[in-house]
Design a protein around this motif. Sequence first.
Motif, PDB file in Angstrom:
ATOM      1  N   LYS A  85       1.097  -1.278  -0.093  1.00 13.45           N
ATOM      2  CA  LYS A  85       0.145   0.092  -0.049  1.00 13.45           C
ATOM      3  C   LYS A  85       0.749   1.583  -0.003  1.00 13.45           C
ATOM      4  O   LYS A  85       2.020   1.203   0.565  1.00 13.45           O
ATOM      5  CB  LYS A  85      -0.840   0.051   1.147  1.00 13.45           C
ATOM      6  CG  LYS A  85      -2.026  -0.827   1.014  1.00 13.45           C
ATOM      7  CD  LYS A  85      -3.018  -0.530   2.210  1.00 13.45           C
ATOM      8  CE  LYS A  85      -3.090  -1.772   3.237  1.00 13.45           C
ATOM      9  NZ  LYS A  85      -3.899  -1.800   4.257  1.00 13.45           N
TER      10      LYS A  85
ATOM     11  N   ASP B 104       3.533  -1.947   8.455  1.00 14.18           N
ATOM     12  CA  ASP B 104       2.086  -2.509   8.160  1.00 14.18           C
ATOM     13  C   ASP B 104       1.221  -1.438   8.481  1.00 14.18           C
ATOM     14  O   ASP B 104       0.830  -1.018   9.752  1.00 14.18           O
ATOM     15  CB  ASP B 104       1.746  -3.722   9.075  1.00 14.18           C
ATOM     16  CG  ASP B 104       0.370  -4.272   8.800  1.00 14.18           C
ATOM     17  OD1 ASP B 104      -0.433  -3.621   8.470  1.00 14.18           O
ATOM     18  OD2 ASP B 104       0.597  -5.551   8.544  1.00 14.18           O
TER      19      ASP B 104
ATOM     20  N   GLU C 166      -1.939  -0.783   8.644  1.00 11.81           N
ATOM     21  CA  GLU C 166      -3.257  -1.202   9.169  1.00 11.81           C
ATOM     22  C   GLU C 166      -2.825  -1.230  10.547  1.00 11.81           C
ATOM     23  O   GLU C 166      -3.396  -0.626  11.364  1.00 11.81           O
ATOM     24  CB  GLU C 166      -3.836  -2.560   8.727  1.00 11.81           C
ATOM     25  CG  GLU C 166      -5.263  -2.954   9.312  1.00 11.81           C
ATOM     26  CD  GLU C 166      -5.670  -4.079   8.897  1.00 11.81           C
ATOM     27  OE1 GLU C 166      -5.103  -4.980   8.247  1.00 11.81           O
ATOM     28  OE2 GLU C 166      -6.749  -4.558   9.341  1.00 11.81           O
TER      29      GLU C 166
ATOM     30  N   GLN D 248      -1.798   2.143  12.166  1.00  6.53           N
ATOM     31  CA  GLN D 248      -3.056   3.096  12.513  1.00  6.53           C
ATOM     32  C   GLN D 248      -3.782   2.506  13.394  1.00  6.53           C
ATOM     33  O   GLN D 248      -4.411   3.112  14.377  1.00  6.53           O
ATOM     34  CB  GLN D 248      -4.114   2.924  11.195  1.00  6.53           C
ATOM     35  CG  GLN D 248      -3.393   4.060  10.143  1.00  6.53           C
ATOM     36  CD  GLN D 248      -4.574   4.137   9.072  1.00  6.53           C
ATOM     37  OE1 GLN D 248      -4.545   3.376   8.053  1.00  6.53           O
ATOM     38  NE2 GLN D 248      -5.325   5.212   9.204  1.00  6.53           N
ATOM     39  N   TYR D 249      -3.783   1.198  13.862  1.00  8.67           N
ATOM     40  CA  TYR D 249      -4.375   0.666  15.025  1.00  8.67           C
ATOM     41  C   TYR D 249      -3.582   0.981  16.189  1.00  8.67           C
ATOM     42  O   TYR D 249      -4.401   1.345  17.304  1.00  8.67           O
ATOM     43  CB  TYR D 249      -4.525  -0.879  14.701  1.00  8.67           C
ATOM     44  CG  TYR D 249      -5.310  -1.582  15.979  1.00  8.67           C
ATOM     45  CD1 TYR D 249      -6.496  -1.362  16.367  1.00  8.67           C
ATOM     46  CD2 TYR D 249      -4.548  -2.440  16.876  1.00  8.67           C
ATOM     47  CE1 TYR D 249      -7.320  -1.976  17.236  1.00  8.67           C
ATOM     48  CE2 TYR D 249      -5.203  -3.025  18.084  1.00  8.67           C
ATOM     49  CZ  TYR D 249      -6.399  -2.700  17.954  1.00  8.67           C
ATOM     50  OH  TYR D 249      -7.317  -3.145  19.038  1.00  8.67           O
TER      51      TYR D 249
ATOM     52  N   LYS E 154      -3.735  -7.848  16.538  1.00  9.77           N
ATOM     53  CA  LYS E 154      -4.026  -7.217  15.208  1.00  9.77           C
ATOM     54  C   LYS E 154      -3.069  -7.804  14.386  1.00  9.77           C
ATOM     55  O   LYS E 154      -3.640  -8.087  13.065  1.00  9.77           O
ATOM     56  CB  LYS E 154      -4.182  -5.760  15.378  1.00  9.77           C
ATOM     57  CG  LYS E 154      -4.494  -5.081  14.347  1.00  9.77           C
ATOM     58  CD  LYS E 154      -6.010  -5.066  14.279  1.00  9.77           C
ATOM     59  CE  LYS E 154      -6.741  -4.273  12.994  1.00  9.77           C
ATOM     60  NZ  LYS E 154      -8.092  -4.214  12.998  1.00  9.77           N
ATOM     61  N   TYR E 155      -1.883  -7.598  14.604  1.00  2.89           N
ATOM     62  CA  TYR E 155      -0.846  -8.098  13.399  1.00  2.89           C
ATOM     63  C   TYR E 155      -0.970  -9.473  12.869  1.00  2.89           C
ATOM     64  O   TYR E 155      -0.847  -9.940  12.097  1.00  2.89           O
ATOM     65  CB  TYR E 155       0.367  -7.871  13.978  1.00  2.89           C
ATOM     66  CG  TYR E 155       1.594  -8.137  12.927  1.00  2.89           C
ATOM     67  CD1 TYR E 155       1.702  -7.286  11.763  1.00  2.89           C
ATOM     68  CD2 TYR E 155       2.438  -9.279  13.017  1.00  2.89           C
ATOM     69  CE1 TYR E 155       2.777  -7.901  10.892  1.00  2.89           C
ATOM     70  CE2 TYR E 155       3.370  -9.322  12.123  1.00  2.89           C
ATOM     71  CZ  TYR E 155       3.441  -8.501  10.999  1.00  2.89           C
ATOM     72  OH  TYR E 155       4.356  -8.799  10.216  1.00  2.89           O
TER      73      TYR E 155
ATOM     74  N   ARG F 221      -5.484 -10.089  12.566  1.00  2.19           N
ATOM     75  CA  ARG F 221      -6.232  -9.107  12.107  1.00  2.19           C
ATOM     76  C   ARG F 221      -7.395  -8.764  12.711  1.00  2.19           C
ATOM     77  O   ARG F 221      -8.249  -8.217  12.135  1.00  2.19           O
ATOM     78  CB  ARG F 221      -6.520  -9.334  10.641  1.00  2.19           C
ATOM     79  CG  ARG F 221      -5.080  -9.430   9.570  1.00  2.19           C
ATOM     80  CD  ARG F 221      -4.654  -8.097   9.218  1.00  2.19           C
ATOM     81  NE  ARG F 221      -3.077  -8.221   9.123  1.00  2.19           N
ATOM     82  CZ  ARG F 221      -2.510  -7.280   8.734  1.00  2.19           C
ATOM     83  NH1 ARG F 221      -2.755  -6.007   8.744  1.00  2.19           N
ATOM     84  NH2 ARG F 221      -0.924  -7.406   9.006  1.00  2.19           N
TER      85      ARG F 221
END
Lengths: 427, 631
Positions: free
Chosen positions: B61, B236, B238, B241-242, B578-579, B582
């Motif tokens: 991304k 990463d 995502e 941001q988490y 999360k990592y 997910r």
Amino acid sequence: MAENKPITKNVDWVVVLIYIACLGIGWVNIYAAVYNPEVNMSMFDLSNNAGKQLMWIGTAVLLIICILVIDYKFYETFSFIIYAVIVFLLVVVLFAGSNINGSRSWIKFGAFSLQPAEFSKLAISLAISKYLSDPAISLTRKLKDYYPIMGIIALPAFLILLSNETGSMLVFASFAIVLYREGMPGFIPAIGMVTAALLIITLLFVKWYIAGVIIVIAGLAIWLMPVMTRRRGGLWATIIIGFVMIGIVFGVDFFMNNVLQKHQRGRIMVLLDPDSDPRGIGWNVIQSKIAIGSGGFSGKGFLQGTQTKFDFVPEQSTDFIFCTVGEEHGFIGSAIVVILFVSLISRLVVLAERQRSRFARVYGYCVAGIIFFHFMVNVGMTIGLMPVIGIPLPFFSYGGSSLWSFSILLFVFLKIDAQRPFTLSRG
Amino acid sequence: MLESRRFVIIGFFALVGLIYLFRLFYLQVLDESYSIESSSNSIKRVIEIPFRGQIYDRTGKLIVYNTPVYDLLVTPYKARVEDTLRFCQVLGIERHDFDSLMAAASAYSRVKPSLFLRQLSKEDFASIQDVMVDYSGFEFAKSSLRTYTAPTLANTLGYVSEITKGQLEKQEEPYYRQSDYIGQSGVEKIYENELRGKRGTKFVMQNVSGVYKGPWKGGELDTMAVAGANLYSGIDLEVQQYADSLMVNKVGSVVAIEPKTGQIISMVSAPTYDPNILASRYFSKNYAALARNPYKPLFNRPVMASYRPGSTFKLIQALIGLQEGVITPESGFTHANCPVGCHNHPATGTVALGVTHSCNPYFYNVFRRIIYKNNIQNTFKASAVGLDAWHDAISKFGIGQRLGIDLPSEYKGNLPNKKYYDRFYGEYRWKFSNIYSLSIGEGELLITPLKMANVAAIIANRGYFYTPHVIHGVGDSKKVNPEFLVRHETGVAPHNFDPVIEGMIGAVEAGTARRSRVEGITIAGKTGTSQNKRGDDHSIFIAFAPAENPKIAIAVFVENAGAGGVAAAPIANLIIEKYLTRKITNKALEERMFKSDLMSKVILTGQKKPVSADTAKKKPVATPQPARTNP
């Protein structure tokens, strides 16, 4: 008689070829000078100087044909009348002329303008030649024979001065050459040159040093002089000359500050030190030297000049046309132009010398002298050897008046020269 | 007789001609200076600035890219603005702005274009473009702005701004010119040479007034601009941001590393800011606001802030003790005869239990044995020799060293050695009893969050680490900096890690971090509580997971949040989950962490130094402090 022979047979082709070469090179360089890479412009477009010059060249050819057709005796016979007409035009222009660049010396016909001052050279040449064609006139012995010549030159000179065209007036100094040839004592032009030299030296060095050097030289001259010469007045002559020279040296200061106008003074100072005023009067000289100097040996190539193309050099198509030659065609191009001019002038002298009539000879020398003077001053100013005087380079500079007047001047002489075999010597 | 004068005359003509030829030869052939002057007169070098390289995250991304913007230029002599009022309205400027901008442009040059309005967005450009046709003398020039897909990673990525006067003067090769943009911090600064690409040079001709007159020599000497190299990061987006959202309203850091490679997965410096605000035409206003913010959002905490490691340091003590052979996995210590306090916990009969319960006396004894391992009788000399040996062993974990991360201003931290204490006490005037607070990660130790994350990675790897790095590939070929491929060994044998990792798993399952354990993932972690003089303790947690095959090593620091298990451990474990999966199972914990606002507990001062840098320079307390409960 001459009328039976075709003029093409007797006309001097060397001069004609040089003339054609000058016109051709000049025209191409005018195009280069006004060329703008952003606008697709043609050499033949009447809206730019190159196109207009082509039109002037065309009309000049017509004029030349007329000149060659007219009987050669016309010029001698009507010389004073031609003179009178030109003087009349000079008077008219003072009152009715259009003001272009600060000088009231132009007569306008629609989009085109003519400058009578340009034609005064022809008028004076014819008048002087006519006057000197009288075999009784002797420039060697009689001082009073000079007075009419003075008058012939002074009248138009005065009128031109009134219309603020000093440059054109200075050209009349070229008549010194013809007068010298016709018997004027050598010391007169010598004095002129010494004066000019002194003027420049005075501006460069301290006045008292120059005075000292002059006194030392005079002393040496007297000391080395043969005794007989000294006794016969050489002593006093030398002393007087010395004092006169010292007088000039001190007079220069007065002359510079009180006689010359500010812009004229500036032009002389710039000649001596262009960097004294790099953005003002010195600009022209510096930029023109840069343009010519950057041309190198073989030049930047046709239409590749950056100095001239981008308006760094002012008056590129007229007075500073030589810059374009120097920048785009380098030393080779410049040398060709110099050689063309020296050849033309020398050829004219040779032609003048072979004339049987004194009128023709004097006129020939007038033509040679005028072209030479223009060449010397114009090229000299672009390479920083002469002060900036706004006179055109014959056959090169853009401008109808100058092209016409030089063409007439030259071809009247060629016509007379073509008739030489049928002329009886009177001089 | 007069006829012979013709030779004088022709001679004179020829002389003048010769003089002119010589003069021309001198000007054109001998004197080179004129061609140089002619070039400087009419030929101008125009620099074409290429697009800066883009930055990608580990999943491909885009993180940073460029948005074309438009500068509005005005050429005063051509400018015709009939109705100034409408013009100002269209551009959204005031009448007096218009006047002053016009005056400034005219003062610069009447014929050359000068900047009128800077960096108009594409939308602004689209809306005014049509109207501008009515006003002559105005033109648009394309330029670009850095744009960030997500409002995150501000300090890691850094910002780009106009080169400062000092930078302009300091540059060795004259590359930048005034008003050029340059990476000022973070990745943008470190990878400036790669990101900036290759500038194109165009030689153009200009006339006496400086007006453009086309390419010089048809452009044959021009060079094309080459866009900057793209950078590939291990971030990463995502997870990043988490992590950001968990660190909202907290001051501190999160650093997550992939242990196998040293790639940084996430790096949070809280509080943070939206990097887009420093890539706009309001740069100076926004920058000033950030610089004035008392929480120092521009301070890149993960690599610049330093803390005492607290109990997390016990892991390293245990590893060194095992490697040195001063303890065995079965060594046990009690609270007896120990100057450091402890809390109530089951007996610590093994290394694993010592770690699990974070027993202070246990590690006091371990450290004591490490220092006095040598057989020197004189305790002063023994302490000196022992400390230096300990120092060398600890150094291999990167403590007290710069790791060499690809971010600017990495802080070295502090790892005291003999010389360090000699300066305060004098040589052989101090011994173990003066320095024992090091045993539990207090005293003169200073580490950065990055270093502790690296320690977690070392344990995960059982003995080695790769230099942590943000960017692992440069350009299309994804060229890797060879330094990031060097395996750094700590000299601790892999089998010595077993009891420590066992203890760490225990800490999360049943010990100090049990309240934030994640169902289904074996996390090995260690809490830390960093004492500081300026308020409540800092909450620290380092961990890696899954313990069987570590994919992520993490360090979380939350300033003034209290014990490690309170804030840091939950945040770290949520990020790990999360990592790895997910998704989040413990929604209640997540909600509590989102909502927890610890900003008010942070003690603000006007100091510029890293938070505890002052304490490091101070003379250590001569008498041992009664250490507080330190889980």
